[in-house]
Design an enzyme around this catalytic site. Structure first.
Site, short mmCIF file in Angstrom:
data_model
loop_
_atom_site.label_atom_id
_atom_site.label_comp_id
_atom_site.label_asym_id
_atom_site.label_seq_id
_atom_site.Cartn_x
_atom_site.Cartn_y
_atom_site.Cartn_z
N LYS A 76 47.75 30.58 47.51
CA LYS A 76 48.14 30.80 46.11
C LYS A 76 49.62 30.50 45.95
CE LYS A 76 47.74 34.28 42.40
NZ LYS A 76 47.24 35.61 42.01
N SER A 153 44.13 35.92 37.86
CA SER A 153 45.10 34.86 37.96
C SER A 153 44.89 33.94 39.16
CB SER A 153 46.50 35.49 38.04
OG SER A 153 46.69 36.16 39.26
N SER A 177 43.02 40.21 39.78
CA SER A 177 43.19 38.76 39.94
C SER A 177 42.53 38.12 41.15
CB SER A 177 44.67 38.42 39.96
OG SER A 177 45.13 38.31 38.65
N1 GLN Z 1 44.38 40.06 34.21
C1 GLN Z 1 45.35 41.01 34.65
C2 GLN Z 1 46.67 40.76 33.97
O1 GLN Z 1 46.72 39.88 33.18
C3 GLN Z 1 45.46 41.01 36.13
C4 GLN Z 1 46.40 40.03 36.68
C5 GLN Z 1 46.57 40.16 38.16
O2 GLN Z 1 45.84 40.89 38.83
N2 GLN Z 1 47.57 39.46 38.68
O3 GLN Z 1 47.63 41.42 34.19
#
Ligand code: GLN
Length: 488
Positions: A76, A153, A177
């Protein structure tokens, strides 16, 4: 070769049936062929990959092969990689080339794995569809022509692994995410116990929630990747000494007379979910009962307040973490008339809308007028949720719940920020509590797309979480081989 699991590939590498170079070339070819459609990678590193593969082949020859020797993976693009640009999918860091290696990516180097490239994500990991990426959204390999989200994400990682553009990948999970994108791409995504994997060298979003973890096609592969990623790191003060050393296939924890109490969360029963998810969830529960699990109802009274608490705590921490991008030491710099003007211009140009929204919300809830009513209140809710999980684990060994309500949605869905936030309903509570949670395929919906369920455990029960996930994986029997999904 693309369809091999990591475990199967390691067998073939050991026996000499295939070489790391062949395996790597097969993946590079596939990236070449499908990379444009999937947009899974922000940066590919073919030369580095082939050099890694040659080194792995040499170690197989002289009998010094390591845990993941020759396995091509995606990283990532939130993990700093020395000499390879690390963007966090932001214009702010578009040309940032770190001079250091994150602990997690260093562990992958030490394990002998092959780096294919840096995977796409939401900008600074803020989002749910990976649409906030400065480099455009990755695409879900399932029903490719429909252009569905691969989630966020860590959507580049799930797009790459589901599409056969990597055998496994890293993700980070601050509020879901790893788990949400894995669920809607038919993959296994493990958010380990907070502190099990080092955050050092990983671009910070919300430090008390950020959790690196693995994404793979099988539970066994996820366990193997986690065993490489986990371990104490003196450079991360929140890193825990408990390691995770599971190199062998996971053992059964049910059946043959073995008993386990599995909890379902009462408060989530009242949440409306798709009929597909409901059906699959009930089916998997029936399967677990059939091999001797006792299903008990547990209560996490504040679980429905987790979203509100998360969307106060995460932006608050983000506003502080992202203050460092000011155009002075590294990253984008847009020259202004004076110092303040340079800050303003740099930050206005460097950050996308969602990131700016979060920094504004975060700064507001930390202001002296709002701190007590918002931030402290959210911190209290967080404490109550963590306490409720502890109490629930007195009544059961593990908990299961859906990962999402429905299947992958089209990338061009027009959702409001609040509608996106609501999609995190099933995942954020585990981050607030710091407990391990693994999303595993539960089956296919009537539209042919995958759905996932989560197995949740108490802190440091990561191994048992994966063991139960493996039972569910076997019952669900989802065929997630990339060439099957993509028809090529
Ligand atoms: N969808 C969540 C957010 O927008 C989780 C994002 C994440 O886990 N990095 O914060």
């Amino acid at each position: 070769m693309i369809d091999l699991t990591i475990h199967a590939a390691l067998e073939k590498l050991k026996s000499g049936e295939i070489s790391a170079t062949e395996l790597t070339r097969a993946h590079l070819d596939r990236i070449e062929k499908l990379g444009g459609d999937l947009n899974a990678y922000i940066t590919t590193t073919p030369e580095r990959a082939l050099a890694d593969a040659a080194a792995a082949d040499a170690r197989y020859k002289n009998g010094t092969a390591r845990a993941l020797d020759g396995i091509p993976i995606g990283m990532k693009d939130l993990f700093a990689t020395r000499g390879i640009r690390t963007t966090a999918a932001s214009h702010m860091l578009e040309n940032f080339v770190p001079e250091y290696e994150s602990t997690v990516s260093q562990k992958f180097i030490d394990s002998g794995s092959v780096l294919l490239g840096k995977t796409n994500l939401d900008e600074f990991a803020m989002g749910t569809f990976s649409k906030t990426s400065y480099f455009g959204a990755p695409v879900n390999p399932w029903q490719l022509e429909r252009k569905l989200t691969a989630g966020g994400s860590s959507g580049g990682s799930t797009s790459a692994v589901a599409g056969g553009l990597a055998m496994g990948a890293t993700g980070t999970d601050t509020g879901g995410s790893i788990r949400f994108p894995s669920a809607i791409t038919g993959l296994v995504g493990m958010k380990p116990t907070y502190g099990l994997c080092s955050r050092w060298g990983c671009v910070a979003f919300a430090s008390s929630l950020d959790t690196p973890g693995p994404i793979a096609r099988t539970v066994d592969d996820a366990a193997l990747l986690l065993s490489v990623m986990a371990g104490h790191d003196p450079k991360d003060s929140t890193s825990e000494s408990a390691g995770f050393n599971e190199h062998t296939p996971l053992e059964s924890i049910l059946g043959d007379g073995k008993k386990l109490r599995v909890g379902v969360i009462r408060e989530l029963n009242d949440v409306e979910i798709s009929s597909d998810m409901k059906k699959l969830f009930d089916a998997r529960i029936a399967d677990l009962k059939s091999i001797g699990a006792e299903i008990v109802e547990v209560s996490i009274p504040n679980i429905l307040d987790a979203l509100a608490a998360y969307y106060i705590i995460a932006p608050a921490e983000a506003s502080s973490n992202l203050a460092r991008y000011d155009g002075m030491r590294y990253g984008l710099r847009v020259e202004g008339n004076d110092l303040l003007d340079t800050y303003k211009k740099t930050r206005a140009a460097g950050f996308g809308t969602e990131v700016q929204r979060r920094m504004i919300v975060g700064t507001a809830v930390l202001s002296s007028e709002s701190y007590e009513v918002y931030f402290m209140q959210a911190a209290r809710v967080r404490r109550m949720i963590a306490d409720s999980f502890n109490a629930a684990f007195e009544q059961c060994g593990l908990i299961i719940c859906p990962t999402s309500s429905g299947t992958a949605m089209p990338l061009d869905s027009d959702l409001s920020p609040l509608e996106y936030y609501a999609l995190d309903l099933f995942t954020v509570a585990m981050n607030l509590a710091g407990v391990p949670a693994c999303s595993v395929p539960a089956g296919l919906a009537v539209n042919g797309l995958p759905l996932g369920v989560q197995v949740v455990g108490k802190r440091f029960d990561d191994l048992r979480v994966l063991q139960l996930a493996k039972h569910i994986e076997q019952f669900a029997g989802v065929d997630n081989r990339p060439t099957k999904i993509m028809g090529k």
